[in-house]
Enzyme design. Structure first.
Site, PDB file in Angstrom:
ATOM      1  N   ASP A 213      74.325  47.142  34.279  1.00 28.42           N
ATOM      2  CA  ASP A 213      73.801  48.517  34.239  1.00 28.42           C
ATOM      3  C   ASP A 213      72.979  48.799  32.981  1.00 28.42           C
ATOM      4  O   ASP A 213      72.943  49.931  32.499  1.00 28.42           O
ATOM      5  CB  ASP A 213      74.940  49.564  34.328  1.00 28.42           C
ATOM      6  CG  ASP A 213      75.840  49.316  35.527  1.00 28.42           C
ATOM      7  OD1 ASP A 213      75.297  48.978  36.582  1.00 28.42           O
ATOM      8  OD2 ASP A 213      77.067  49.449  35.388  1.00 28.42           O
ATOM      9  N   GLU A 214      72.308  47.788  32.454  1.00 25.32           N
ATOM     10  CA  GLU A 214      71.545  47.991  31.218  1.00 25.32           C
ATOM     11  C   GLU A 214      70.178  48.610  31.466  1.00 25.32           C
ATOM     12  O   GLU A 214      69.464  48.950  30.521  1.00 25.32           O
ATOM     13  CB  GLU A 214      71.342  46.654  30.478  1.00 25.32           C
ATOM     14  CG  GLU A 214      72.612  45.951  30.011  1.00 25.32           C
ATOM     15  CD  GLU A 214      73.145  44.986  31.061  1.00 25.32           C
ATOM     16  OE1 GLU A 214      72.620  44.995  32.196  1.00 25.32           O
ATOM     17  OE2 GLU A 214      74.074  44.229  30.745  1.00 25.32           O
TER      18      GLU A 214
ATOM     19  N   LYS B  19      67.985  46.956  33.768  1.00 29.71           N
ATOM     20  CA  LYS B  19      67.116  45.793  34.040  1.00 29.71           C
ATOM     21  C   LYS B  19      66.078  46.126  35.105  1.00 29.71           C
ATOM     22  O   LYS B  19      64.949  45.648  35.054  1.00 29.71           O
ATOM     23  CB  LYS B  19      67.964  44.595  34.514  1.00 29.71           C
ATOM     24  CG  LYS B  19      68.929  44.085  33.474  1.00 29.71           C
ATOM     25  CD  LYS B  19      69.780  42.960  34.013  1.00 29.71           C
ATOM     26  CE  LYS B  19      70.790  43.410  35.046  1.00 29.71           C
ATOM     27  NZ  LYS B  19      71.854  44.289  34.541  1.00 29.71           N
TER      28      LYS B  19
ATOM     29  N   ASN C 270      76.807  43.758  44.790  1.00 28.00           N
ATOM     30  CA  ASN C 270      77.569  44.434  43.729  1.00 28.00           C
ATOM     31  C   ASN C 270      76.597  45.075  42.741  1.00 28.00           C
ATOM     32  O   ASN C 270      76.939  46.000  42.026  1.00 28.00           O
ATOM     33  CB  ASN C 270      78.515  43.459  43.004  1.00 28.00           C
ATOM     34  CG  ASN C 270      77.837  42.165  42.566  1.00 28.00           C
ATOM     35  OD1 ASN C 270      76.691  41.893  42.926  1.00 28.00           O
ATOM     36  ND2 ASN C 270      78.550  41.345  41.822  1.00 28.00           N
TER      37      ASN C 270
ATOM     38  N   GLY D 102      73.314  47.201  41.444  1.00 27.85           N
ATOM     39  CA  GLY D 102      72.598  48.388  41.895  1.00 27.85           C
ATOM     40  C   GLY D 102      71.522  48.696  40.885  1.00 27.85           C
ATOM     41  O   GLY D 102      71.815  49.090  39.772  1.00 27.85           O
ATOM     42  N   HIS D 103      70.286  48.416  41.242  1.00 33.12           N
ATOM     43  CA  HIS D 103      69.185  48.664  40.315  1.00 33.12           C
ATOM     44  C   HIS D 103      68.461  49.933  40.723  1.00 33.12           C
ATOM     45  O   HIS D 103      67.998  50.044  41.845  1.00 33.12           O
ATOM     46  CB  HIS D 103      68.189  47.497  40.342  1.00 33.12           C
ATOM     47  CG  HIS D 103      68.750  46.251  39.759  1.00 33.12           C
ATOM     48  ND1 HIS D 103      68.134  45.025  39.850  1.00 33.12           N
ATOM     49  CD2 HIS D 103      69.874  46.046  39.066  1.00 33.12           C
ATOM     50  CE1 HIS D 103      68.871  44.130  39.229  1.00 33.12           C
ATOM     51  NE2 HIS D 103      69.928  44.720  38.757  1.00 33.12           N
TER      52      HIS D 103
ATOM     53  N   GLN E 158      73.904  42.096  36.834  1.00 34.10           N
ATOM     54  CA  GLN E 158      75.093  42.157  35.963  1.00 34.10           C
ATOM     55  C   GLN E 158      74.697  41.831  34.504  1.00 34.10           C
ATOM     56  O   GLN E 158      73.539  41.989  34.164  1.00 34.10           O
ATOM     57  CB  GLN E 158      76.203  41.220  36.466  1.00 34.10           C
ATOM     58  CG  GLN E 158      76.866  41.690  37.750  1.00 34.10           C
ATOM     59  CD  GLN E 158      76.112  41.300  39.014  1.00 34.10           C
ATOM     60  OE1 GLN E 158      75.629  40.199  39.121  1.00 34.10           O
ATOM     61  NE2 GLN E 158      76.035  42.202  39.958  1.00 34.10           N
TER      62      GLN E 158
ATOM     63  N   ARG F 233      81.323  55.084  40.735  1.00 39.57           N
ATOM     64  CA  ARG F 233      82.422  55.264  39.775  1.00 39.57           C
ATOM     65  C   ARG F 233      81.882  55.686  38.404  1.00 39.57           C
ATOM     66  O   ARG F 233      80.816  55.210  37.989  1.00 39.57           O
ATOM     67  CB  ARG F 233      83.181  53.940  39.591  1.00 39.57           C
ATOM     68  CG  ARG F 233      83.994  53.527  40.795  1.00 39.57           C
ATOM     69  CD  ARG F 233      84.674  52.187  40.553  1.00 39.57           C
ATOM     70  NE  ARG F 233      83.720  51.086  40.473  1.00 39.57           N
ATOM     71  CZ  ARG F 233      84.058  49.830  40.210  1.00 39.57           C
ATOM     72  NH1 ARG F 233      85.315  49.524  39.988  1.00 39.57           N
ATOM     73  NH2 ARG F 233      83.150  48.883  40.174  1.00 39.57           N
TER      74      ARG F 233
ATOM     75  N   ARG G 286      81.149  55.515  34.617  1.00 35.82           N
ATOM     76  CA  ARG G 286      81.131  54.376  33.699  1.00 35.82           C
ATOM     77  C   ARG G 286      81.797  54.775  32.392  1.00 35.82           C
ATOM     78  O   ARG G 286      81.623  55.898  31.922  1.00 35.82           O
ATOM     79  CB  ARG G 286      79.693  53.951  33.409  1.00 35.82           C
ATOM     80  CG  ARG G 286      78.992  53.403  34.631  1.00 35.82           C
ATOM     81  CD  ARG G 286      77.538  53.057  34.314  1.00 35.82           C
ATOM     82  NE  ARG G 286      76.831  52.637  35.525  1.00 35.82           N
ATOM     83  CZ  ARG G 286      75.563  52.920  35.774  1.00 35.82           C
ATOM     84  NH1 ARG G 286      74.843  53.587  34.925  1.00 35.82           N
ATOM     85  NH2 ARG G 286      75.004  52.495  36.892  1.00 35.82           N
TER      86      ARG G 286
ATOM     87  N   VAL H 156      62.485  55.192  26.957  1.00 35.81           N
ATOM     88  CA  VAL H 156      62.897  56.543  26.560  1.00 35.81           C
ATOM     89  C   VAL H 156      63.017  57.482  27.754  1.00 35.81           C
ATOM     90  O   VAL H 156      63.025  58.700  27.616  1.00 35.81           O
ATOM     91  CB  VAL H 156      61.941  57.135  25.490  1.00 35.81           C
ATOM     92  CG1 VAL H 156      62.098  56.405  24.162  1.00 35.81           C
ATOM     93  CG2 VAL H 156      60.483  57.076  25.952  1.00 35.81           C
TER      94      VAL H 156
HETATM   95  P1  IMP Z   1      82.563  42.124  41.565  1.00 35.37           P
HETATM   96  O1  IMP Z   1      81.295  41.571  41.026  1.00 35.37           O
HETATM   97  O2  IMP Z   1      82.360  43.114  42.662  1.00 35.37           O
HETATM   98  O3  IMP Z   1      83.552  41.055  41.905  1.00 35.37           O
HETATM   99  O4  IMP Z   1      83.254  42.974  40.389  1.00 35.37           O
HETATM  100  C1  IMP Z   1      83.759  42.352  39.188  1.00 35.37           C
HETATM  101  C2  IMP Z   1      83.482  43.231  37.968  1.00 35.37           C
HETATM  102  O5  IMP Z   1      82.084  43.236  37.718  1.00 35.37           O
HETATM  103  C3  IMP Z   1      83.874  44.690  38.158  1.00 35.37           C
HETATM  104  O6  IMP Z   1      84.315  45.203  36.913  1.00 35.37           O
HETATM  105  C4  IMP Z   1      82.576  45.365  38.549  1.00 35.37           C
HETATM  106  O7  IMP Z   1      82.568  46.731  38.231  1.00 35.37           O
HETATM  107  C5  IMP Z   1      81.600  44.576  37.691  1.00 35.37           C
HETATM  108  N1  IMP Z   1      80.240  44.565  38.230  1.00 35.37           N
HETATM  109  C6  IMP Z   1      79.764  43.808  39.243  1.00 35.37           C
HETATM  110  N2  IMP Z   1      78.463  44.054  39.451  1.00 35.37           N
HETATM  111  C7  IMP Z   1      78.099  44.963  38.543  1.00 35.37           C
HETATM  112  C8  IMP Z   1      76.859  45.592  38.223  1.00 35.37           C
HETATM  113  O8  IMP Z   1      75.801  45.355  38.821  1.00 35.37           O
HETATM  114  N3  IMP Z   1      76.895  46.496  37.210  1.00 35.37           N
HETATM  115  C9  IMP Z   1      78.024  46.752  36.501  1.00 35.37           C
HETATM  116  N4  IMP Z   1      79.196  46.182  36.743  1.00 35.37           N
HETATM  117  C10 IMP Z   1      79.233  45.299  37.748  1.00 35.37           C
END
Ligand code: IMP
Length: 427
Positions: free
Chosen positions: A13-14, A16, A38, A40-41, A223, A302, A304, A413
């Site tokens: 979630d930086e 990217k 997993n 989300g951009h 990630q 959720r 953060r 910014v």
């Molecule tokens: P999983 O990748 O769904 O197995 O989740 C494992 C951990 O990585 C959990 O803490 C998720 O919240 C976190 N996670 C997975 N993908 C992302 C992402 O794109 N952004 C932030 N956290 C992530």
């Protein structure tokens, strides 16, 4: 010619997506190398606001070819929904390709992700429940099903029958659930295969051809380093490798092609899901930053957890990846704060720790050692040149450079493409 990798330096979630979108103006190919839905951009542009889970952020440019590499685990249902959504809003998806070697997220992966999380009880990892972990498990166990297999019905049925027997045993005997029907899963996935047929290719060849033509290729990370299966805060990690090794393996590209490795960091830290966040802010400040930064997961919604900039973790991410430059995003989120903290080291008892430890119990005992800088307390969103930033904002960026020994090459910014500052030339 050159490839530039865009990698998350923190817990995902930086921002990217925005950085890739910005760089894609100059690139010909954007290739995603790991993770799955997993991720989300969020991308905001002339077509509107998009939350992309699988399709690379370069898809909005007519001159950019987008690749989903072999290292990504793809839920075909999610991918097709995303393609439909993009098409529905006028975005051309004819230059999108999916690796025939990419593993698929199957219905049992999604089920097992949820069941395993429930079985962990208080020790749940907080996964996104998108079936990512179980899909990578099957890849390593040689039980995975790859995108290319969908195109050949009978061999696919045979492999699926074998795998499903094992998965059904697990679902029924361990978790007491109903088994999945072979016909049901087979027909559903054959239908996805037919729709995905025009997209499925050997993406490694497309990438190589682009590099040979001398085009810029952006390797798009998902990630972040602290969620890396090897280097993250294990077991509170994802099941892929969001660091530079994963970028190369996940696309089948040589390290000799890399010209730049850009680490993307928020000006502060966030983490969604369980696991340590050493610089987590106290409740009130965390809430303030969360609300101002709209810090809610793009995939799961959720909230953060928010923390100060963690220089120990940043140095670690920089060392692992060999960052040639940093992109600092969301600097504007800190606009109103009177004072800002940056962590340069951890303390455990009387001992000072400058390196990120592997041991989770040790990490949990780490107390951040902060340096406090005055806030700039002025809006940054309209500023476009580094020299026009308030001196205190520049000092904050300089401090990040000092802590990480890495130059900052991009500052964001605001969410819009043009809300970007280049302190030094990027290309
Ligand atoms: P999983 O990748 O769904 O197995 O989740 C494992 C951990 O990585 C959990 O803490 C998720 O919240 C976190 N996670 C997975 N993908 C992302 C992402 O794109 N952004 C932030 N956290 C992530």
């Amino acid at each position: 010619m050159p490839a530039i990798a865009i990698l998350g330096g923190q817990w995902g979630d930086e921002g990217k997506g925005k950085v890739v979108d910005y760089l894609a103006q100059r690139a010909h190919t954007v290739a995603r190398f790991g993770g799955g839905s997993n991720a989300g951009h969020t991308v905001i542009n002339q077509y509107g606001e998009f939350r992309m889970h699988l399709v690379p952020s370069g898809v909005f440019y007519p001159h950019v070819t987008c690749l989903i590499g072999n290292g990504v685990v793809v839920d075909p249902k999610v991918l097709l929904e995303e393609i439909d959504l993009l098409r529905g809003r006028g975005v051309d998806t004819s230059r999108l390709f999916l690796s025939d070697r990419a593993h698929l997220v199957m219905p049992y992966h999604v089920l097992l992700d949820g069941l395993e999380e429930e079985a962990r009880g208080a020790g749940a990892l907080g996964t996104t429940r998108r079936g990512i972990g179980p899909s990578y498990v099957d890849k390593a166990a040689r039980l995975g099903i790859r995108a290319g297999e969908l195109l050949d019905r009978e061999p696919f049925r045979k492999r699926l029958a074998f795998v499903l027997e094992q998965k059904n045993a697990l679902l029924t005997r361990v978790y007491g659930r109903e088994p999945l029907s072979l016909e049901g899963v087979f027909n559903e996935y054959c239908a996805y295969g037919e729709r995905l047929r025009p997209f499925i290719r050997d993406t490694g060849l497309l990438l190589e051809a682009a590099l040979e033509r001398g085009e810029w290729v952006v390797l798009e990370g998902a990630q972040g380093a602290l969620l890396d299966l090897d280097f993250g805060t294990y077991p509170y990690v994802t099941s892929s490798s969001p660091t530079i090794g994963g970028a190369l393996t996940g696309l089948g590209v040589s390290s000799r092609r890399l010209e730049q490795v850009l680490g993307v960091f928020k000006a502060y830290s966030t983490r969604v899901g369980e696991g340590p966040l050493p610089t987590e802010m106290e409740k009130e400040m965390g809430q303030r930053v969360r609300e101002r930064g709209h810090e809610y997961g793009a995939t799961t919604g959720r909230p953060r957890r928010c923390g100060w900039f963690d220089g120990v973790a940043a140095r670690y991410a920089s060392r692992l990846n060999g960052f040639t430059g940093l992109a600092i995003t969301r600097l504007d989120v800190l606009d109103e704060l009177p004072a800002l903290k940056l962590c340069g080291a951890y303390k455990v008892g009387h001992e000072t720790l400058e390196h990120f430890p592997a041991s989770l119990p040790l990490l949990e005992r780490c107390q951040p050692v902060y340096e406090e800088l005055p806030g700039w307390q002025a809006p940054l969103r309209n500023i476009r040149r580094f020299e026009d930033l308030p001196p205190r904002a520049r000092a904050y960026i300089k401090k990040i450079e000092e802590i990480t020994s890495c130059p900052v090459v991009l500052v964001s910014v605001g969410p819009q493409r043009e809300e970007t500052i280049l302190p030094r030339p990027l290309f």
